[in-house]
Write a protein that holds these residues in place. Structure first.
Motif, short mmCIF file in Angstrom:
data_model
loop_
_atom_site.label_atom_id
_atom_site.label_comp_id
_atom_site.label_asym_id
_atom_site.label_seq_id
_atom_site.Cartn_x
_atom_site.Cartn_y
_atom_site.Cartn_z
N PHE A 46 -6.36 -3.22 2.88
CA PHE A 46 -5.92 -3.34 1.49
C PHE A 46 -5.72 -1.96 0.84
O PHE A 46 -4.86 -1.82 -0.03
CB PHE A 46 -6.86 -4.22 0.67
CG PHE A 46 -6.63 -5.68 0.91
CD1 PHE A 46 -5.44 -6.29 0.50
CD2 PHE A 46 -7.56 -6.46 1.58
CE1 PHE A 46 -5.20 -7.63 0.73
CE2 PHE A 46 -7.34 -7.81 1.82
CZ PHE A 46 -6.15 -8.39 1.40
N SER A 47 -6.47 -0.96 1.28
CA SER A 47 -6.23 0.38 0.75
C SER A 47 -4.88 0.91 1.25
O SER A 47 -4.16 1.57 0.51
CB SER A 47 -7.37 1.34 1.11
OG SER A 47 -7.26 1.81 2.42
N TYR A 48 -4.52 0.61 2.51
CA TYR A 48 -3.19 0.99 3.02
C TYR A 48 -2.11 0.26 2.23
O TYR A 48 -1.09 0.84 1.86
CB TYR A 48 -3.04 0.64 4.50
CG TYR A 48 -3.89 1.44 5.45
CD1 TYR A 48 -4.19 2.78 5.21
CD2 TYR A 48 -4.37 0.87 6.62
CE1 TYR A 48 -4.95 3.51 6.10
CE2 TYR A 48 -5.13 1.60 7.52
CZ TYR A 48 -5.43 2.91 7.25
OH TYR A 48 -6.18 3.64 8.13
N LEU A 49 -2.35 -1.02 1.95
CA LEU A 49 -1.38 -1.82 1.19
C LEU A 49 -1.23 -1.26 -0.22
O LEU A 49 -0.11 -1.09 -0.72
CB LEU A 49 -1.85 -3.28 1.16
CG LEU A 49 -0.89 -4.33 0.68
CD1 LEU A 49 0.35 -4.39 1.56
CD2 LEU A 49 -1.58 -5.68 0.67
N ASP A 50 -2.35 -0.94 -0.84
CA ASP A 50 -2.34 -0.39 -2.20
C ASP A 50 -1.62 0.96 -2.26
O ASP A 50 -0.94 1.26 -3.24
CB ASP A 50 -3.78 -0.24 -2.70
CG ASP A 50 -3.85 0.09 -4.17
OD1 ASP A 50 -3.16 -0.58 -4.97
OD2 ASP A 50 -4.60 1.03 -4.52
N ASP A 51 -1.75 1.75 -1.20
CA ASP A 51 -1.10 3.07 -1.15
C ASP A 51 0.32 3.01 -0.60
O ASP A 51 0.95 4.05 -0.41
CB ASP A 51 -1.93 4.04 -0.29
CG ASP A 51 -3.27 4.36 -0.91
OD1 ASP A 51 -3.43 4.18 -2.14
OD2 ASP A 51 -4.18 4.79 -0.17
N SER A 52 0.81 1.80 -0.33
CA SER A 52 2.16 1.58 0.22
C SER A 52 2.39 2.34 1.53
O SER A 52 3.46 2.86 1.78
CB SER A 52 3.24 1.97 -0.80
OG SER A 52 3.11 1.19 -1.96
N GLU A 53 1.36 2.38 2.35
CA GLU A 53 1.48 2.99 3.67
C GLU A 53 1.92 1.90 4.64
O GLU A 53 1.11 1.31 5.37
CB GLU A 53 0.15 3.63 4.07
CG GLU A 53 -0.26 4.77 3.16
CD GLU A 53 -1.62 5.36 3.49
OE1 GLU A 53 -2.09 5.19 4.64
OE2 GLU A 53 -2.21 5.97 2.60
N TRP A 54 3.20 1.60 4.65
CA TRP A 54 3.73 0.40 5.30
C TRP A 54 3.56 0.40 6.81
O TRP A 54 3.33 -0.65 7.41
CB TRP A 54 5.18 0.17 4.89
CG TRP A 54 5.28 0.01 3.41
CD1 TRP A 54 5.93 0.82 2.53
CD2 TRP A 54 4.65 -1.01 2.62
NE1 TRP A 54 5.74 0.37 1.24
CE2 TRP A 54 4.96 -0.75 1.26
CE3 TRP A 54 3.85 -2.11 2.91
CZ2 TRP A 54 4.52 -1.55 0.22
CZ3 TRP A 54 3.40 -2.91 1.86
CH2 TRP A 54 3.73 -2.62 0.54
N LEU A 55 3.67 1.54 7.44
CA LEU A 55 3.48 1.59 8.88
C LEU A 55 2.03 1.28 9.24
O LEU A 55 1.75 0.55 10.19
CB LEU A 55 3.91 2.95 9.43
CG LEU A 55 4.15 3.03 10.94
CD1 LEU A 55 5.10 1.95 11.44
CD2 LEU A 55 4.65 4.41 11.31
N ASP A 56 1.10 1.81 8.44
CA ASP A 56 -0.32 1.48 8.63
C ASP A 56 -0.58 0.00 8.38
O ASP A 56 -1.40 -0.62 9.07
CB ASP A 56 -1.20 2.33 7.71
CG ASP A 56 -1.30 3.77 8.15
OD1 ASP A 56 -1.57 4.01 9.34
OD2 ASP A 56 -1.08 4.66 7.30
N VAL A 57 0.09 -0.57 7.40
CA VAL A 57 -0.05 -2.00 7.10
C VAL A 57 0.40 -2.82 8.30
O VAL A 57 -0.30 -3.72 8.76
CB VAL A 57 0.74 -2.39 5.83
CG1 VAL A 57 0.84 -3.91 5.68
CG2 VAL A 57 0.09 -1.77 4.59
N GLY A 58 1.60 -2.52 8.82
CA GLY A 58 2.12 -3.25 9.98
C GLY A 58 1.23 -3.09 11.19
O GLY A 58 0.95 -4.06 11.91
#
Length: 187
Positions: A87-99
């Motif tokens: 969720f911290s990756y999602l919140d920071d819009s780090e899309w590659l980390d999210v995927g």
């Protein structure tokens, strides 16, 4: 394959020494993240390392020195930390980390099913085999994107974790022997 005049074959790798080498590299990786990157990535690396060790212990240990209910609580707590990092990756819009996180969640779900519901997995063995291959292909693709972006630490981390789960958890040699492409056409 030959390396510096030595004949090397994958089955010739000494499996326990390979595991120790991979676990050592993952520990160094965690330390590097703690020193040069964000607290979030350091926590992420440490949590995944402990979770991997727990899975290895459960799969190949000679009994757990703690109660199964305690180990389940620890595993659940670690997964909660991993979800928080997601969720911290999602919140920071780090899309590659999210995927990348979503692919790892899928792999953990498959592994949990293999441990908790082996009957379902055996009944649908081809589906789970293809699903695992697809997840690993996605993880390799993510590592490739980091390489393309010249995000060397992220690419190294991703490739190291793919190797770790491939050799330690999935047992790559056994996994590749289980199903050959011609086996899939016999369904």
């Amino acid at each position: 394959m030959t390396v510096a005049g030595l004949r090397l074959s994958l089955p010739a790798l000494q499996y326990p020494k390979t595991k120790l080498l991979i676990l050592t590299l993952l520990t160094v990786n965690m330390i590097v993240y703690a020193v040069v990157d964000t607290l979030t990535t350091a926590i992420d690396a440490a949590t995944w390392l402990v979770l991997l060790l727990i899975y290895e212990w459960e799969a190949h240990g000679n009994g757990l020195p703690v109660a199964e209910s305690t180990m389940k609580k620890v595993r659940t707590g670690l997964i909660a930390v991993i979800v928080s990092v997601f969720f911290s990756y999602l919140d920071d819009s780090e899309w590659l980390d999210v995927g990348n996180s979503l692919l790892w969640f899928a792999l953990i779900a498959v592994m949990e099913l293999e441990v908790r519901r082996p009957g379902i997995v055996m009944k649908h063995a081809n589906l789970f085999w293809l699903l695992t291959l697809t997840i690993f292909a996605g993880l390799i693709g993510t590592a490739g994107i980091w390489l393309w972006q010249q995000a060397w630490l992220d690419a190294y981390d991703a490739l190291l974790w793919i190797v770790a789960f491939g050799f330690i958890e999935v047992d790559l040699f056994d996994f590749l022997k289980r199903r050959q492409p011609h086996d899939l056409s016999n369904q």
